[in-house]
Design a protein around this motif. Structure first.
Motif, PDB file in Angstrom:
ATOM      1  N   CYS A 169       0.795  -1.230   0.000  1.00 46.48           N
ATOM      2  CA  CYS A 169       0.000   0.000   0.000  1.00 46.48           C
ATOM      3  C   CYS A 169       0.828   1.280   0.000  1.00 46.48           C
ATOM      4  N   HIS A 204      -0.227   5.008  -1.139  1.00 45.45           N
ATOM      5  CA  HIS A 204      -0.843   5.703  -0.003  1.00 45.45           C
ATOM      6  C   HIS A 204       0.171   6.290   0.980  1.00 45.45           C
ATOM      7  N   GLY A 244      -0.174   7.125   5.232  1.00 41.43           N
ATOM      8  CA  GLY A 244      -1.532   7.043   4.715  1.00 41.43           C
ATOM      9  C   GLY A 244      -1.997   8.267   3.954  1.00 41.43           C
ATOM     10  N   GLY A 271      -1.162   9.522   1.019  1.00 38.93           N
ATOM     11  CA  GLY A 271      -1.250   9.472  -0.444  1.00 38.93           C
ATOM     12  C   GLY A 271      -0.342  10.473  -1.120  1.00 38.93           C
ATOM     13  N   GLY A 305       1.250   8.079  -5.562  1.00 44.45           N
ATOM     14  CA  GLY A 305      -0.049   8.443  -5.011  1.00 44.45           C
ATOM     15  C   GLY A 305      -0.590   9.728  -5.590  1.00 44.45           C
ATOM     16  N   ALA A 321      -4.380   9.052  -5.205  1.00 42.31           N
ATOM     17  CA  ALA A 321      -4.726   8.090  -4.150  1.00 42.31           C
ATOM     18  C   ALA A 321      -5.380   8.819  -2.984  1.00 42.31           C
ATOM     19  N   ASP A 352      -6.311   9.919   0.730  1.00 41.19           N
ATOM     20  CA  ASP A 352      -5.657  10.068   2.030  1.00 41.19           C
ATOM     21  C   ASP A 352      -6.447   9.186   2.986  1.00 41.19           C
ATOM     22  N   LEU A 353      -5.845   8.112   3.424  1.00 40.40           N
ATOM     23  CA  LEU A 353      -6.536   7.145   4.266  1.00 40.40           C
ATOM     24  C   LEU A 353      -6.885   7.706   5.636  1.00 40.40           C
TER      25      LEU A 353
END
Length: 111
Positions: free
Chosen positions: A39, A43, A47, A49, A54, A59, A61-62
């Motif tokens: 990941c 990401h 996280g 991204g 990303g 991607a 942003d988690l």
């Protein structure tokens, strides 16, 4: 008699090795490894991204509210089936690994 003692000793060794780390810690470590291997490219480690890939793929942003407001089931479905430019990982990861990844994504928002 020697074989029985040897089998018992091996059995005890196996039990001790599986109890060495609590399951939650094992799952957390496994999720971190899976995230890092699969990941991070898109990401980023945190996280966000914000990696080059990303950014190019836009991607998610988690850690964002948009992602964090989704249910665990919704996040698991995205990991399993993919969405947009994100590939499906359902054929690669077990259901348990996907659950651990969802929990890991939740933790990213807290950091």
């Amino acid at each position: 008699m020697h074989r029985i003692v040897m089998r018992v000793a091996l059995g005890l060794l196996f039990c001790a090795s599986t109890l060495a780390l609590p399951p939650a810690l094992q799952a957390e470590t496994d999720a971190a490894k899976v995230y890092k291997a699969n990941c991070v490219l898109c990401h980023s480690a945190n996280g966000s991204g914000e990696s080059a890939t990303g950014k190019a793929l836009k991607a998610k942003d988690l850690r964002s509210d948009e992602v964090q407001k989704q249910s665990d089931e919704d996040l698991a479905e995205v990991i399993t089936k993919g969405r947009g430019k994100m590939p499906a990982f359902g054929g690669k990861f077990s259901g348990d690994v996907i659950k651990f990844l969802v929990a890991y994504i939740r933790e990213l928002a807290k950091k």
